[in-house]
Write a protein that holds these residues in place. Structure first.
Motif, mmCIF file in Angstrom:
data_model
loop_
_atom_site.group_PDB
_atom_site.id
_atom_site.type_symbol
_atom_site.label_atom_id
_atom_site.label_comp_id
_atom_site.label_asym_id
_atom_site.label_seq_id
_atom_site.Cartn_x
_atom_site.Cartn_y
_atom_site.Cartn_z
ATOM 1 N N SER A 217 0.282 5.305 1.434
ATOM 2 C CA SER A 217 -0.703 6.200 1.802
ATOM 3 C C SER A 217 -1.360 7.483 0.953
ATOM 4 N N HIS A 218 -2.352 7.821 1.048
ATOM 5 C CA HIS A 218 -3.032 8.641 0.238
ATOM 6 C C HIS A 218 -2.500 10.266 0.656
ATOM 7 N N GLU A 219 -2.037 10.399 1.992
ATOM 8 C CA GLU A 219 -1.651 11.714 2.351
ATOM 9 C C GLU A 219 -0.226 11.850 2.574
ATOM 10 N N TYR B 210 5.176 10.274 0.913
ATOM 11 C CA TYR B 210 4.127 9.179 1.197
ATOM 12 C C TYR B 210 4.677 7.981 1.740
ATOM 13 N N ARG B 211 4.147 7.206 2.747
ATOM 14 C CA ARG B 211 4.548 6.100 3.253
ATOM 15 C C ARG B 211 4.244 4.911 2.475
ATOM 16 N N TYR C 112 0.908 -1.195 0.304
ATOM 17 C CA TYR C 112 0.000 -0.201 -0.163
ATOM 18 C C TYR C 112 0.852 1.313 0.041
#
Length: 459
Positions: free
Chosen positions: A398-400, A411-412, A396
């Motif tokens: 991150s979105h933010e 972004y992570r 995944y």
């Protein structure tokens, strides 16, 4: 000084022609050449006025004048005259007069010029890209004979050769581009030229498909760690394990300082016992004393309050010893930095992770956030072993974007490891490489510059 006698007493015009040619070749620059043409040509042919004109720039030099004034009426009229004369299809020297001009221009002829003048065109040189058409206009009181035209033609050829040798053509002029194109077309088909083949090769190379990849700082982190947090406010008194030690479920990890909690628990228990003794005394007195019977209800409430406080402190005392919820390896900092340090409820102290459950964690900068599908290949090149990469699949992103310690936003991203997950150790750092979709090599090379230019223009 002339090397040949060109004084008025010299009756041989050929000597004057040779001397002028020598002076033209020895001229220091274009301004000296232009001055030589309009002023010293009278050594061959007598005249009263002379002007050197070019299609680009207009009047260049006037006889008897160091610097012509472009806005002067005389210079403007000369520009119109030379422009109309240059449009003629006759490319040889010829005598001109008012009849060769438009009525508007010819109306001022008598004001500036005598009845007859001589126009000597300067044609464009096909061998010298960047040259522009022009001409030399001579005006005098005498008639220009055929002998004069021959001498002037020979002199203009020598002067023009010296002039073109000093002219620096503009590399971006349309005429130069046209002449270059014409020269290349004469070399054969465009695909037969070496420059065309090199350009086509570069274009094909830029169209070659490659994987769109980006780099980001990454490290190996536990996949599903058990986070051990402080169960209460207090001061950590002792650690029973060391960093990277393997522990079992139920094993004690660390404990809080028990002295303050123990004293508070002892006081609470003593207070509870005192309240119970007081209750028993009032209960005996209530058999014969109605007043004591009325105090029993308040004392029962007090006993319940003290018992709840004692039970709470007892549970807190039991929680002061933190146990491992699962098997694994404990991950935390140096114990000496924690001992004696006050912590708050919920503050993270350590983690317990299974050594074989490892993931790649990376931080994608905002400029490198390319489209990535789930399961995209992620390679981590560890600083400890740069020649072997740890491969994984993207789980995944991150979105933010979140702030990083260096002040930037990123972004992570997390990627699960493959079968080689048991090898690398948790905490190793390196550079993560994300593999995106296929893209042309030119886009891969110019992606960041184009993005910077696009943000700078903001249109």
């Amino acid at each position: 000084m002339s090397i040949i006698d060109t004084s008025p007493e010299s009756a041989n015009p050929l000597l004057s022609l040779i001397d002028l040619g020598h002076r033209a070749r020895a001229a220091a620059g274009l301004d000296e050449l232009a001055f030589l043409l309009v002023n010293d040509t009278r050594l061959l042919v007598p005249y009263r006025q002379s002007v050197l004109w070019f299609e680009q720039g207009g009047v260049r030099t006037l006889s008897g004048v160091l610097q012509p004034e472009e806005n002067a009426p005389y210079a403007q009229w000369l520009s119109r005259v030379c422009r109309e004369l240059s449009r003629s299809e006759i490319l040889s020297s010829r005598r001109v007069g008012p009849a060769d001009l438009s009525p508007e221009v010819a109306a001022e002829w008598s004001e500036w010029f005598p009845a007859e003048a001589l126009w000597i065109p300067i044609a464009v040189s096909a061998e010298h890209p960047g040259s522009c058409p022009g001409g030399l206009l001579l005006a005098g009181e005498i008639h220009f004979g055929d002998d004069s035209l021959i001498l002037l033609g020979e002199w203009l050829d020598s002067w023009r050769h010296a002039w073109l040798a000093r002219v620096k053509p503009s590399g971006w002029s349309f005429s130069l581009m046209g002449e270059k194109g014409a020269g290349r077309s004469s070399q054969g088909k465009w695909w037969q030229r070496r420059s065309s083949r090199i350009g086509l090769g570069i274009l094909l190379l830029l169209m070659f498909p490659v994987r769109l990849t980006v780099l980001a700082p990454g490290e190996l982190v536990p996949a599903n760690p058990a986070v051990i947090r402080a169960p209460m406010d207090g001061v950590i008194g002792q650690f029973h394990v060391q960093p990277n030690e393997t522990v079992k479920a139920g094993q004690i990890l660390f404990s809080f300082d028990e002295a303050p909690m123990g004293s508070r628990l002892q006081v609470a228990r003593q207070t509870l016992e005192t309240a119970e003794v007081e209750y028993r005394q009032l209960a005996q007195m209530a058999v014969s004393d109605a007043k004591s019977k009325g105090q029993l209800a308040g004392l029962i409430g007090k006993i319940g309050e003290k018992r709840a406080e004692a039970e709470f402190l007892g549970s807190q005392f039991e929680r002061s010893k933190v146990l491992a919820p699962q098997d694994g390896v404990v991950i935390f900092d140096d114990p000496s930095e924690w001992i004696g340090r006050p912590v708050q409820t919920g503050e993270r102290v350590m983690r317990i992770a299974h050594p074989n459950e490892v993931e790649i964690e990376a931080w994608l900068s905002i400029g490198d956030a390319i489209p990535l599908d789930d399961g995209a290949v992620v390679s981590l090149y560890l600083a400890a072993s740069p020649f072997s990469a740890v491969s994984g699949q993207l789980r995944y992103i991150s979105h933010e974007a979140v702030p990083r310690p260096d002040g930037s936003y990123a972004y992570r991203a997390r990627a699960r490891l493959g079968d080689t997950a048991a090898g690398p150790r948790i905490g190793l750092k390196g550079t993560a490489k994300f593999h995106g979709d296929w893209a042309p090599l030119g886009y891969w090379v110019l992606r960041r510059p184009l993005a910077s230019i696009r943000q700078f223009l903001a249109i």
